[in-house]
Design a protein around this motif. Structure first.
Motif, short mmCIF file in Angstrom:
data_model
loop_
_atom_site.label_atom_id
_atom_site.label_comp_id
_atom_site.label_asym_id
_atom_site.label_seq_id
_atom_site.Cartn_x
_atom_site.Cartn_y
_atom_site.Cartn_z
N LEU A 5 0.81 -1.12 0.00
CA LEU A 5 0.00 0.00 0.00
C LEU A 5 0.84 1.16 0.00
N ALA B 123 -7.90 1.34 -0.50
CA ALA B 123 -7.85 0.53 0.72
C ALA B 123 -8.98 0.99 1.62
N TYR C 31 -7.79 -4.39 0.30
CA TYR C 31 -7.16 -3.46 -0.63
C TYR C 31 -7.27 -3.98 -2.07
N THR D 225 -4.64 2.77 -6.18
CA THR D 225 -4.88 1.93 -5.00
C THR D 225 -6.11 2.41 -4.25
#
Length: 248
Positions: A14, A146, A129, A144
């Protein structure tokens, strides 16, 4: 749980911790491989916030993967005791699936943040995620998301809280050199214990040099938040982070 900040990190993915230089995974047979690494960082930053009171940290990672795309990882780091009710370490337990289709890679899974030594305090939480990466020659663009669903460990006094983090990363491997450049921008949506109230943005610029299984990197990290540790340091203030890693 600490009264300051327990924002923690994964990262391999992440999202913002420099990893050791890549190394060929060892073949275990049956489609299984294993690899890992160790890194020393001058300041462990996660989503722009220092987890070590702007001091150095020792980190390590270990991954077992399968040719199907399924993998499991353990990532760990030393932390300061304000992060998680006196705990001095963070362990990220990851189970995911990663697959490449042409020039596009999809990577998704579940990350569990565990803080040994927190004395039974409610500090641990889970965060699914999803990352999508697009290779464009020597450059790679990654998005990304999450999302940590409502959990007691994320509360800021209003019962169970949730947290959303969105990020974009651009990586560029300079052709015919061992140098890679990175740029990152992310935003944490609050309120939850990961943001200590209102949401905020973080960004960074970095460069990494690799030689065989060794890597050295430097990055500039900043946020638009103001957050202080018990020692009085502004742990969200802009800073330069250096890393030295080895992969195996």
């Amino acid at each position: 749980m600490s009264g300051f900040v327990r924002v923690s990190c994964y990262v391999a993915a992440l999202l913002s911790v420099s990893m050791a230089a890549p190394a060929a995974a060892e073949d275990l047979g049956g489609g299984f491989t294993v690899n890992g690494g160790a890194t020393v960082v001058s300041d462990y930053r996660f989503r722009g916030i220092s987890q070590t009171d702007k001091r150095f940290a020792i980190q390590g990672t270990f991954t077992v993967g399968h040719s199907s795309g399924v993998y499991g990882s353990v990532w760990g780091s030393s932390i300061d005791d304000y992060v998680a009710a006196g705990a001095d370490a963070e362990l990220d337990l990851i189970f995911g699936y990663k697959k490449t289709f042409g020039s596009t890679t999809i990577d998704g899974g579940l990350l569990y943040y565990y803080y040994p030594g927190s004395g039974g305090a409610n500090t641990d939480f889970a965060e699914p995620y999803l990352k999508i990466s697009q290779a464009m020659g020597a450059a790679t663009l990654t998005g990304t998301i999450a999302y940590a669903p409502k959990q007691k460990a994320l509360t800021v006094g209003n019962g169970k809280e949730d947290n959303l983090y969105l990020a974009g990363d651009l990586g560029y491997a300079i052709p015919k050199t061992p140098v890679s450049l990175t740029a990152h921008f992310g935003h944490s949506f609050g309120p939850s214990y990961l943001t200590i109230g209102d949401g905020y943005s973080d960004w960074s610029l970095g460069a990494t040099v690799t030689h065989k299984n060794l890597s050295a990197g430097i990055s500039y990290v900043d946020t638009n938040k103001s957050l202080y540790s018990p020692s009085g340091r502004n742990i969200s203030k802009a800073g330069v982070v250096a890393t030295l890693g080895v992969a195996f």
